[in-house]
Design an enzyme around this catalytic site. Sequence first.
Site, PDB file in Angstrom:
ATOM      1  N   HIS A  89       0.825  -1.221   0.000  1.00 45.35           N
ATOM      2  CA  HIS A  89       0.000   0.000   0.000  1.00 45.35           C
ATOM      3  C   HIS A  89       0.854   1.264   0.000  1.00 45.35           C
ATOM      4  CE1 HIS A  89       0.428   0.015   4.532  1.00 45.35           C
ATOM      5  NE2 HIS A  89       0.468   1.310   4.297  1.00 45.35           N
ATOM      6  N   ASP A 141      -0.240  -7.604   1.828  1.00 46.65           N
ATOM      7  CA  ASP A 141       0.322  -6.248   1.779  1.00 46.65           C
ATOM      8  C   ASP A 141       1.849  -6.315   1.798  1.00 46.65           C
ATOM      9  OD1 ASP A 141       0.492  -3.527   1.770  1.00 46.65           O
ATOM     10  OD2 ASP A 141      -0.180  -3.234   3.838  1.00 46.65           O
ATOM     11  N   SER A 242       4.323   2.610   8.151  1.00 48.84           N
ATOM     12  CA  SER A 242       3.981   1.552   7.201  1.00 48.84           C
ATOM     13  C   SER A 242       5.220   1.048   6.485  1.00 48.84           C
ATOM     14  CB  SER A 242       3.031   2.081   6.134  1.00 48.84           C
ATOM     15  OG  SER A 242       1.775   2.345   6.644  1.00 48.84           O
TER      16      SER A 242
END
Length: 576
Positions: A89, A141, A242
């Site tokens: 992402h 992910d 992230s």
Amino acid sequence: MTMGSKAIGWVFPVALFLMLIIASHCASRGVPCGQKQLTFLAYVYKGQAALEAEWPWHAAIFQKQRSGEQDYICGGTVISENFVLTAAHCTISFRMTLSAEDFTVKLGLHNKSYPSEHTRSFEVVEIIRHDAFNINNLQNDIALLRTEKDISYSDYIQPICLWPVEKSDLNSVIGSSGTVAGWGVGDGYKLVDILQQATLSVVDYATCLKSKPEHFSKLLSDDKSNYCAGNQNMTNVCDGDSGGGMYFKVDNAWYIRGIVSAGARSEKGRHCDPQQFVTFTDIPYYLKWIVQHQEVVKKRNLLNLGDCGLDTHNITTPEPSKPVFLQYPWTAMLEFRVEGTPSVQTICNGALIHPRFVITVGHCVDSAFRKLRLKSVRLGEYNLKTNPDKQKTTDGKEISTTIQSIDIEKVFKHPHFNNPRYDNNIALLKLKYPADVARPNVKPICLPTLEDFNEVYTISGWKRVGQLSHVLERNTALLEDKDTCRTIYGKMKVNLVNDANQICGTYYHKQELDCFHFMSGAPLQYVKNADRKNQYFLKGLFSLGFPNCQLNYTDVFTNVNSYTKWIASVVDAENV
């Protein structure tokens, strides 16, 4: 410390086989992985600032802006001299896949705003997203960033080890604590400059789900490809973390177990909730995927055609903004001779994948067409009613192109065509002589060696009937959820038994008065940016669908990637 994601939606998306590569050494250089070179440096727990070189494999990922500025967006982890591991992402913005040239990776960085002499910057030449990445629930992910130049190791830049196969069972780390690092949001919900670190405890599936059922029931994967960690206190990852890793020390070396993926938003909805658990992509589940992509990095096109599928447009140019004329020069038409007459009918489409080979669906070469005999392939077509085709370019110049019609020398239908029913619907056609690929309207498309994620795909070809059926058309397609697709077609007594061999697509722009399907064999393609080139790759071939806008235009495509070994074997054996 509070640490976290690139962008906030309903969640903050914080972000065996070949043992030599996933063992505790970087065999390509003989450099031990997971070793801190400056071992005399101490570190501080509980969300405090890390000292320089404490986490030499931790990477900072920056996105380039039109202004020339670079914005920090995510973390990553060095796993070899060419690859940085991160969350998928992190490479997508507002549901648009970003290009490799949009990113810079900085290594040996400690103060995000003031790089030191130990910091090195690396351009990215390829982004490899997991093909099953789901942007809606952030499952699968994971992504690899391939750097333009080899990463040179130093006291401040080192690779980490990939998690050992023999310890892949998640139960082995439940209850234990791993370390996460990042430049994400800290106190006051502001991005920090100095690299921070914290220790988080791994929790079991049931504990995580119970903590916030409505949230984690969507995030947690049934196949256990991700896991939860956190302390349910104010020490956590947050916006900006992230893609970073969770690190454990195993047998005197540091290993990456997970990638920071997603967590819950706070009640106010602007930032992360540091008192909630966070999901991590579980590395052992993806070891085979990681190794496969590292191995084929120098061979992205299956048939080794370096100039296949070239796209001269900027990677950010939306497909509908590109011209149709000359944009898909591999789109082919199959010509059938009508029994007892000299007339020819065009019934199916295909795609040129090699100067001597066209790929199509199996039922187009089956004996089901009565009184029709497959004779030749037409290449370079655009308007069925004109030859030559003439179009003006943006600078006013007129381009004139003519078609090629080449007889078929041999047909290769997949040996398991229609067994089980509707499956293995693919065929290869060998041409009697090579196509003239020097023409601008005749070019081969690339075939991928491994599947890659793309949010949007394009189908090109001619429709069976309709007002504009004589002109090459295109449409944008989004991949449909496999379970949804199987259920829809099951109601029509069509059983799609093999998820790997078939994919479903729903057209993005459905015209109310134009509900006719493309001809069978129409290619479904996508653009990939690698090594400074934008190239089209073949994703699928239109196999079957229902007319009159039934089933919300959800069509079934043969997944070409499932047949790459068969394709390569046929081409290699015949291409003499």
